[in-house]
Scaffold this motif. Structure first.
Motif, PDB file in Angstrom:
ATOM      1  N   GLU A 115      -8.752  -0.005 -10.689  1.00 48.85           N
ATOM      2  CA  GLU A 115      -9.866   0.431  -9.839  1.00 48.85           C
ATOM      3  C   GLU A 115      -9.795  -0.168  -8.438  1.00 48.85           C
ATOM      4  O   GLU A 115     -10.083   0.500  -7.450  1.00 48.85           O
ATOM      5  N   ASP A 116      -9.374  -1.420  -8.339  1.00 52.32           N
ATOM      6  CA  ASP A 116      -9.324  -2.104  -7.038  1.00 52.32           C
ATOM      7  C   ASP A 116      -7.908  -2.175  -6.458  1.00 52.32           C
ATOM      8  O   ASP A 116      -7.598  -3.054  -5.653  1.00 52.32           O
ATOM      9  N   ALA A 117      -7.063  -1.230  -6.824  1.00 49.24           N
ATOM     10  CA  ALA A 117      -5.662  -1.233  -6.388  1.00 49.24           C
ATOM     11  C   ALA A 117      -5.540  -1.111  -4.873  1.00 49.24           C
ATOM     12  O   ALA A 117      -6.443  -0.610  -4.191  1.00 49.24           O
ATOM     13  N   GLU A 118      -4.390  -1.586  -4.371  1.00 49.56           N
ATOM     14  CA  GLU A 118      -4.031  -1.416  -2.961  1.00 49.56           C
ATOM     15  C   GLU A 118      -2.669  -0.749  -2.886  1.00 49.56           C
ATOM     16  O   GLU A 118      -1.769  -1.068  -3.661  1.00 49.56           O
ATOM     17  N   LEU A 119      -2.521   0.162  -1.932  1.00 46.45           N
ATOM     18  CA  LEU A 119      -1.243   0.801  -1.671  1.00 46.45           C
ATOM     19  C   LEU A 119      -0.927   0.593  -0.195  1.00 46.45           C
ATOM     20  O   LEU A 119      -1.698   0.994   0.678  1.00 46.45           O
ATOM     21  N   ASP A 120       0.198  -0.064   0.059  1.00 49.75           N
ATOM     22  CA  ASP A 120       0.608  -0.401   1.431  1.00 49.75           C
ATOM     23  C   ASP A 120       1.874   0.375   1.775  1.00 49.75           C
ATOM     24  O   ASP A 120       2.966   0.045   1.320  1.00 49.75           O
ATOM     25  N   PHE A 121       1.724   1.409   2.586  1.00 51.80           N
ATOM     26  CA  PHE A 121       2.829   2.252   3.027  1.00 51.80           C
ATOM     27  C   PHE A 121       3.318   1.836   4.416  1.00 51.80           C
ATOM     28  O   PHE A 121       4.226   2.436   4.971  1.00 51.80           O
ATOM     29  N   ARG A 122       2.722   0.773   4.968  1.00 48.38           N
ATOM     30  CA  ARG A 122       3.054   0.357   6.336  1.00 48.38           C
ATOM     31  C   ARG A 122       4.523   0.006   6.546  1.00 48.38           C
ATOM     32  O   ARG A 122       5.102   0.420   7.555  1.00 48.38           O
ATOM     33  N   PRO A 123       5.185  -0.733   5.633  1.00 50.33           N
ATOM     34  CA  PRO A 123       6.596  -1.051   5.875  1.00 50.33           C
ATOM     35  C   PRO A 123       7.474   0.200   5.975  1.00 50.33           C
ATOM     36  O   PRO A 123       8.371   0.261   6.822  1.00 50.33           O
ATOM     37  N   ALA A 124       7.216   1.208   5.136  1.00 49.85           N
ATOM     38  CA  ALA A 124       7.993   2.444   5.212  1.00 49.85           C
ATOM     39  C   ALA A 124       7.671   3.184   6.501  1.00 49.85           C
ATOM     40  O   ALA A 124       8.571   3.595   7.236  1.00 49.85           O
ATOM     41  N   ALA A 125       6.411   3.368   6.795  1.00 54.79           N
ATOM     42  CA  ALA A 125       5.982   4.144   7.964  1.00 54.79           C
ATOM     43  C   ALA A 125       6.439   3.509   9.279  1.00 54.79           C
ATOM     44  O   ALA A 125       6.680   4.219  10.256  1.00 54.79           O
ATOM     45  N   ALA A 126       6.579   2.195   9.291  1.00 56.33           N
ATOM     46  CA  ALA A 126       7.031   1.516  10.508  1.00 56.33           C
ATOM     47  C   ALA A 126       8.421   1.986  10.927  1.00 56.33           C
ATOM     48  O   ALA A 126       8.765   1.953  12.110  1.00 56.33           O
ATOM     49  N   LYS A 127       9.218   2.463   9.954  1.00 60.37           N
ATOM     50  CA  LYS A 127      10.577   2.946  10.263  1.00 60.37           C
ATOM     51  C   LYS A 127      10.558   4.115  11.237  1.00 60.37           C
ATOM     52  O   LYS A 127      11.508   4.343  11.968  1.00 60.37           O
ATOM     53  N   TRP A 128       9.497   4.923  11.226  1.00 64.64           N
ATOM     54  CA  TRP A 128       9.415   6.048  12.159  1.00 64.64           C
ATOM     55  C   TRP A 128       8.260   5.883  13.136  1.00 64.64           C
ATOM     56  O   TRP A 128       7.812   6.823  13.771  1.00 64.64           O
ATOM     57  N   GLY A 129       7.774   4.634  13.268  1.00 63.77           N
ATOM     58  CA  GLY A 129       6.802   4.317  14.306  1.00 63.77           C
ATOM     59  C   GLY A 129       5.352   4.566  13.956  1.00 63.77           C
ATOM     60  O   GLY A 129       4.483   4.486  14.822  1.00 63.77           O
ATOM     61  N   ALA A 130       5.039   4.821  12.700  1.00 68.07           N
ATOM     62  CA  ALA A 130       3.652   5.038  12.286  1.00 68.07           C
ATOM     63  C   ALA A 130       3.042   3.720  11.811  1.00 68.07           C
ATOM     64  O   ALA A 130       3.759   2.792  11.429  1.00 68.07           O
ATOM     65  N   ALA A 131       1.731   3.653  11.819  1.00 72.50           N
ATOM     66  CA  ALA A 131       1.022   2.444  11.395  1.00 72.50           C
ATOM     67  C   ALA A 131      -0.226   2.824  10.595  1.00 72.50           C
ATOM     68  O   ALA A 131      -1.352   2.653  11.067  1.00 72.50           O
ATOM     69  N   PRO A 132      -0.038   3.326   9.363  1.00 72.26           N
ATOM     70  CA  PRO A 132      -1.201   3.705   8.557  1.00 72.26           C
ATOM     71  C   PRO A 132      -1.924   2.463   8.039  1.00 72.26           C
ATOM     72  O   PRO A 132      -1.320   1.389   7.926  1.00 72.26           O
ATOM     73  N   PRO A 133      -3.196   2.591   7.705  1.00 67.64           N
ATOM     74  CA  PRO A 133      -3.901   1.457   7.109  1.00 67.64           C
ATOM     75  C   PRO A 133      -3.485   1.273   5.646  1.00 67.64           C
ATOM     76  O   PRO A 133      -2.975   2.205   5.025  1.00 67.64           O
ATOM     77  N   VAL A 134      -3.724   0.092   5.122  1.00 70.17           N
ATOM     78  CA  VAL A 134      -3.564  -0.145   3.692  1.00 70.17           C
ATOM     79  C   VAL A 134      -4.662   0.642   2.986  1.00 70.17           C
ATOM     80  O   VAL A 134      -5.821   0.621   3.415  1.00 70.17           O
ATOM     81  N   MET A 135      -4.302   1.374   1.945  1.00 72.50           N
ATOM     82  CA  MET A 135      -5.295   2.103   1.159  1.00 72.50           C
ATOM     83  C   MET A 135      -5.827   1.155   0.086  1.00 72.50           C
ATOM     84  O   MET A 135      -5.042   0.543  -0.639  1.00 72.50           O
ATOM     85  N   ALA A 136      -7.134   1.034   0.002  1.00 70.84           N
ATOM     86  CA  ALA A 136      -7.754   0.108  -0.942  1.00 70.84           C
ATOM     87  C   ALA A 136      -8.690   0.858  -1.877  1.00 70.84           C
ATOM     88  O   ALA A 136      -9.567   1.598  -1.410  1.00 70.84           O
ATOM     89  N   GLY A 137      -8.487   0.670  -3.163  1.00 72.28           N
ATOM     90  CA  GLY A 137      -9.311   1.303  -4.186  1.00 72.28           C
ATOM     91  C   GLY A 137      -8.656   2.557  -4.734  1.00 72.28           C
ATOM     92  O   GLY A 137      -8.118   3.363  -3.982  1.00 72.28           O
ATOM     93  N   ARG A 138      -8.702   2.688  -6.066  1.00 73.00           N
ATOM     94  CA  ARG A 138      -8.078   3.834  -6.734  1.00 73.00           C
ATOM     95  C   ARG A 138      -8.579   5.152  -6.159  1.00 73.00           C
ATOM     96  O   ARG A 138      -7.789   6.047  -5.848  1.00 73.00           O
ATOM     97  N   ASP A 139      -9.887   5.294  -5.977  1.00 73.47           N
ATOM     98  CA  ASP A 139     -10.433   6.558  -5.495  1.00 73.47           C
ATOM     99  C   ASP A 139      -9.921   6.885  -4.094  1.00 73.47           C
ATOM    100  O   ASP A 139      -9.595   8.039  -3.803  1.00 73.47           O
ATOM    101  N   THR A 140      -9.830   5.887  -3.232  1.00 72.67           N
ATOM    102  CA  THR A 140      -9.322   6.099  -1.874  1.00 72.67           C
ATOM    103  C   THR A 140      -7.861   6.507  -1.906  1.00 72.67           C
ATOM    104  O   THR A 140      -7.442   7.433  -1.198  1.00 72.67           O
ATOM    105  N   ILE A 141      -7.057   5.838  -2.725  1.00 68.22           N
ATOM    106  CA  ILE A 141      -5.630   6.167  -2.832  1.00 68.22           C
ATOM    107  C   ILE A 141      -5.458   7.610  -3.300  1.00 68.22           C
ATOM    108  O   ILE A 141      -4.716   8.391  -2.694  1.00 68.22           O
ATOM    109  N   VAL A 142      -6.152   7.971  -4.367  1.00 68.37           N
ATOM    110  CA  VAL A 142      -6.020   9.312  -4.942  1.00 68.37           C
ATOM    111  C   VAL A 142      -6.497  10.369  -3.949  1.00 68.37           C
ATOM    112  O   VAL A 142      -5.802  11.362  -3.694  1.00 68.37           O
ATOM    113  N   THR A 143      -7.658  10.159  -3.377  1.00 66.21           N
ATOM    114  CA  THR A 143      -8.223  11.132  -2.439  1.00 66.21           C
ATOM    115  C   THR A 143      -7.355  11.280  -1.196  1.00 66.21           C
ATOM    116  O   THR A 143      -7.101  12.395  -0.729  1.00 66.21           O
ATOM    117  N   THR A 144      -6.868  10.171  -0.673  1.00 64.85           N
ATOM    118  CA  THR A 144      -6.062  10.210   0.553  1.00 64.85           C
ATOM    119  C   THR A 144      -4.731  10.915   0.317  1.00 64.85           C
ATOM    120  O   THR A 144      -4.368  11.837   1.062  1.00 64.85           O
TER     121      THR A 144
END
Length: 174
Positions: free
Chosen positions: A54-83
């Motif tokens: 339920e309180d999971a975090e998904l951090d895509f920032r290291p991958a996205a940095a390769k092409w110059g993007a800076a997404p936020p860390v996704m926090a919470g299962r519902d946020t991850i799934v919805t996003t």
């Protein structure tokens, strides 16, 4: 960061019950990553959500940095799934292949390292794509009250790195 132990199993070979329990845990741990991948590929909200605490975090920032993007860390299962499903459903076709899983288990927590190849294609135009080769660093927790004897594992934190990519990730991820 990544699982680099020199042996796969910690249980002594002569302790059959311990080996079986450890193998079950390792299978269920890798299955959490399979649920994450297949849930995305099928756009199956229930399957995708089943991978996360339920309180999971998904951090895509290291991958996205390769092409110059800076997404936020996704926090919470519902946020991850919805996003993620909101970004892909009806817009992006995906396939994920998972290989080289390495697992360590410490009681009710675990770490998983895996190599994931993720193919993303715009649904309307498959010539616009991003093919990513990503090392995953995953922390997991044993599900409590899962009704299956405590064998189910859930992602508590996932960090996605990128080794290389082809195509146009900004067209896929924004």
């Amino acid at each position: 960061m990544f699982v680099t132990e020199h042996a796969a199993l910690a249980a002594p070979a002569h302790d059959t019950a311990a080996v079986v329990a450890e193998l079950r845990d390792r299978t269920e741990i890798v299955d959490a990553l399979y649920r994450f991948a297949l849930g995305q590929d099928l756009k199956d909200k229930e399957l995708f959500a089943s991978a996360f605490a339920e309180d999971a975090e998904l951090d895509f920032r290291p991958a996205a940095a390769k092409w110059g993007a800076a997404p936020p860390v996704m926090a919470g299962r519902d946020t991850i799934v919805t996003t993620i499903l909101g970004l892909f459903t009806g817009r992006v076709d995906t396939t994920h292949q998972i290989t080289n899983p390495r697992v360590t288990v410490d009681g009710d927590t675990a770490r998983l390292t895996a190599l994931v190849e993720a193919q993303h294609l715009l649904t309307a135009d498959h010539s616009t794509y991003a093919l990513l080769k990503n090392p995953y660093d995953v922390e997991l927790v044993r599900a409590s009250g899962s009704g299956d004897g405590g064998g189910r594992w859930l992602v508590s934190r996932m960090v996605i790195h990128n080794t290389w990519f082809l195509g146009e990730p900004t067209a896929i991820f924004g």
